[in-house]
Design an enzyme around this catalytic site. Structure first.
Site, PDB file in Angstrom:
ATOM      1  N   ASP A  52       0.949  -1.022  -0.025  1.00  0.00           N
ATOM      2  CA  ASP A  52       0.071  -0.293  -0.016  1.00  0.00           C
ATOM      3  C   ASP A  52       0.746   1.306   0.158  1.00  0.00           C
ATOM      4  O   ASP A  52       0.031   2.725   0.555  1.00  0.00           O
ATOM      5  CB  ASP A  52      -1.256  -0.137   1.310  1.00  0.00           C
ATOM      6  CG  ASP A  52      -1.473  -1.331   1.641  1.00  0.00           C
ATOM      7  OD1 ASP A  52      -2.878  -1.725  -0.019  1.00  0.00           O
ATOM      8  OD2 ASP A  52      -1.329  -1.731   2.476  1.00  0.00           O
ATOM      9  N   LYS A  79       2.808   2.405  -5.156  1.00  0.00           N
ATOM     10  CA  LYS A  79       2.731   1.090  -6.062  1.00  0.00           C
ATOM     11  C   LYS A  79       2.588   2.120  -7.626  1.00  0.00           C
ATOM     12  O   LYS A  79       2.630   1.686  -8.843  1.00  0.00           O
ATOM     13  CB  LYS A  79       3.346   0.167  -6.352  1.00  0.00           C
ATOM     14  CG  LYS A  79       4.535  -0.290  -4.870  1.00  0.00           C
ATOM     15  CD  LYS A  79       4.644  -1.574  -5.262  1.00  0.00           C
ATOM     16  CE  LYS A  79       2.925  -3.111  -4.535  1.00  0.00           C
ATOM     17  NZ  LYS A  79       2.758  -1.437  -2.828  1.00  0.00           N
ATOM     18  N   GLY A  81      -3.825  -4.041  -4.711  1.00  0.00           N
ATOM     19  CA  GLY A  81      -4.759  -2.873  -5.266  1.00  0.00           C
ATOM     20  C   GLY A  81      -4.158  -2.168  -5.220  1.00  0.00           C
ATOM     21  O   GLY A  81      -2.676  -1.586  -4.722  1.00  0.00           O
ATOM     22  N   HIS A  82      -3.613  -1.586  -7.016  1.00  0.00           N
ATOM     23  CA  HIS A  82      -2.942  -0.250  -7.066  1.00  0.00           C
ATOM     24  C   HIS A  82      -4.319   0.523  -7.508  1.00  0.00           C
ATOM     25  O   HIS A  82      -5.639   0.664  -8.696  1.00  0.00           O
ATOM     26  CB  HIS A  82      -2.447  -0.418  -7.987  1.00  0.00           C
ATOM     27  CG  HIS A  82      -1.290  -1.254  -8.022  1.00  0.00           C
ATOM     28  ND1 HIS A  82      -0.552  -2.100  -8.727  1.00  0.00           N
ATOM     29  CD2 HIS A  82      -0.951  -2.031  -7.069  1.00  0.00           C
ATOM     30  CE1 HIS A  82       1.207  -2.580  -8.212  1.00  0.00           C
ATOM     31  NE2 HIS A  82       0.291  -2.686  -7.293  1.00  0.00           N
ATOM     32  N   GLN A 129       1.949  -6.086  -3.491  1.00  0.00           N
ATOM     33  CA  GLN A 129       2.220  -6.343  -1.536  1.00  0.00           C
ATOM     34  C   GLN A 129       4.083  -5.143  -1.582  1.00  0.00           C
ATOM     35  O   GLN A 129       4.200  -4.484  -1.801  1.00  0.00           O
ATOM     36  CB  GLN A 129       2.135  -7.260  -0.801  1.00  0.00           C
ATOM     37  CG  GLN A 129       0.978  -8.519  -1.061  1.00  0.00           C
ATOM     38  CD  GLN A 129       0.773  -8.466  -1.838  1.00  0.00           C
ATOM     39  OE1 GLN A 129       1.571  -9.935  -3.358  1.00  0.00           O
ATOM     40  NE2 GLN A 129      -0.738  -9.023  -2.708  1.00  0.00           N
TER      41      GLN A 129
END
Length: 429
Positions: free
Chosen positions: A13, A16, A40-41, A223
């Site tokens: 988080d 990225k 999740g991006h 991650q």
């Protein structure tokens, strides 16, 4: 041409998505090399917000995007994501997206097992997303996984499923769940097989060709280093290697393919789920960081735990990951604070130590040793150069560089891709 790997240097988080999107404009190929749809991006492009989980960030720019063999793929989650982007005007055609034929699949039984185990663990939960990533990697290592290429071979697919269910039904019995006969699952896989077909390829060949013809390749990690299954805060980790070395193995290229490693780190620290967190703040300051930083998971919506910047942890993550330079994100979240603290060491049982210990009990006992720095009142949001930053903000960044023994290559001062200060171009090496 320099190929760049982007990896997280904390517990994920770190921002990225924005960085990869910013870099992908100059890249020719973007590669995901580990993890699954637990990642999740969030990308903000011209005011439009795109939330990605499995798809490489390059798809938003129309760049050739590759899901490598190191990723575990939930077919239904993947096509749901493709359809969602299509509704936003982004076409993810087989010309844009290529999927490794030797990647392993996440099946519904993996998610069921993941959630059942977490429920049974009670207070000992690891804090997984419950999406089946861990069980899928377990089956991969145990050589009983269903792979993408199996979808094109009906007899192989039946054989693989029979073998897989022999194992899973024994586990389900132990957890009090009903056994599965596999017929419905086989039908589900046959339905997605046709849609998968045009996207599937031996991506190692595509990447080899790209490298030999001088194209720029951007490796997109998921991650963070402290969630790495070997180097992270085990067992409160993910089920794959998240450090830069996995970029080679998870894409089918040799280690020489990555010339520059860019580590992403927030100007403070966050963590989702269970596990040790030495600098966690369970007070008004922690609440403030969470609110100002909008610290909620892209995939799960779970609230992130917040704390001061941990230079000890980040320094260790950068060394283990072979990071050449960092992107420091969310500096603007620290605006309007009178003072800031940075963890410069740990105390463990009365001793001063300069690293994050491997032992689970020791990790839980370490206490941070802080250095206090002046805060600043002027806004850093949207700054485009060092001259736009308050003097105390510049001192904060420079002190972090000293403590982590790695230079800041890029400074992010907001969620928009243009709210960026470029100090060193990773593609220039």
């Amino acid at each position: 041409m320099t190929n760049v790997a982007v990896v997280g240097a904390q517990w994920g988080d770190e921002g990225k998505g924005k960085v990869v999107d910013w870099l992908s404009e100059r890249a020719d190929v973007v590669v995901r090399f580990q993890g699954g749809h637990n990642a999740g991006h969030t990308l903000v492009v011209d005011g439009e917000v795109y939330k990605l989980s499995l798809l490489p960030s390059g798809v938003v720019r129309g760049k050739l995007s590759v899901i490598g063999n190191g990723v575990v793929i939930d077919p239904w989650a993947l096509f749901s994501e493709i359809d969602r982007l299509s509704a936003q005007g982004i076409s993810v055609s087989p010309d844009v997206l290529k999927i490794a034929d030797n990647a392993c699949l996440i099946l519904p039984i993996h998610g069921e097992l993941d959630r059942a185990r977490e429920e049974a663990a009670g207070g000992g939960r690891i804090g997984t997303t419950g999406r089946g990533i861990g069980p899928a990697y377990e089956d991969k290592v145990a050589r009983r996984a269903v792979r993408v290429c199996d979808l094109a071979e009906p007899e192989t697919l039946q054989f693989k499923l029979d073998r897989l269910l022999t194992h899973h039904n024994a586990l389900r019995k132990g957890l009090g769940a009903d056994p599965l006969d596999g017929t419905a699952l086989l039908d589900q896989l046959r339905e997605v097989a046709e849609r998968f077909g045009p996207y599937v390829a031996p991506v190692w060949q595509i990447l080899d060709e790209a490298r030999r013809t001088g194209k720029r390749i951007l490796f997109e990690g998921a991650q963070g280093a402290m969630l790495d299954v070997e180097h992270g805060t085990y067992p409160y980790v993910t089920s794959s290697n998240t450090v830069s070395g996995q970029a080679a193995a998870g894409s089918g290229m040799g280690p020489g393919a990555v010339a520059y490693v860019l580590g992403i780190t927030k100007a403070y620290t966050t963590r989702v789920g269970s596990g040790p967190f030495p600098t966690e703040l369970q007070d008004a300051v922690g609440e403030r960081l969470g609110q100002r930083g909008n610290e909620f998971g892209t995939v799960t919506g779970r609230r992130r735990r917040c704390g001061w910047f941990d230079a000890v942890m980040v320094r260790q993550a950068l060394k283990v990951g072979g990071v050449d330079g960092i992107v420091l994100t969310k500096l603007d979240v620290l605006d309007d604070m009178d003072e800031l603290k940075v963890c410069v060491g740990y105390e463990l049982d009365g001793r001063h130590i300069d690293h994050f210990p491997s032992g689970m009990a020791a990790q839980a006992r370490v206490r941070p040793i802080y250095e206090t720095l002046d805060g600043w009142r002027d806004s850093t949001k949207g700054a485009r150069s060092w001259a736009d930053l308050p003097a105390s903000a510049v001192k904060y960044v420079r002190r972090i560089e000293e403590l982590i023994e790695t230079p800041v290559a890029i400074l992010s001062t907001g969620p928009d891709r243009e709210e960026t200060i470029l100090v060193h171009d990773p593609f220039a090496d």
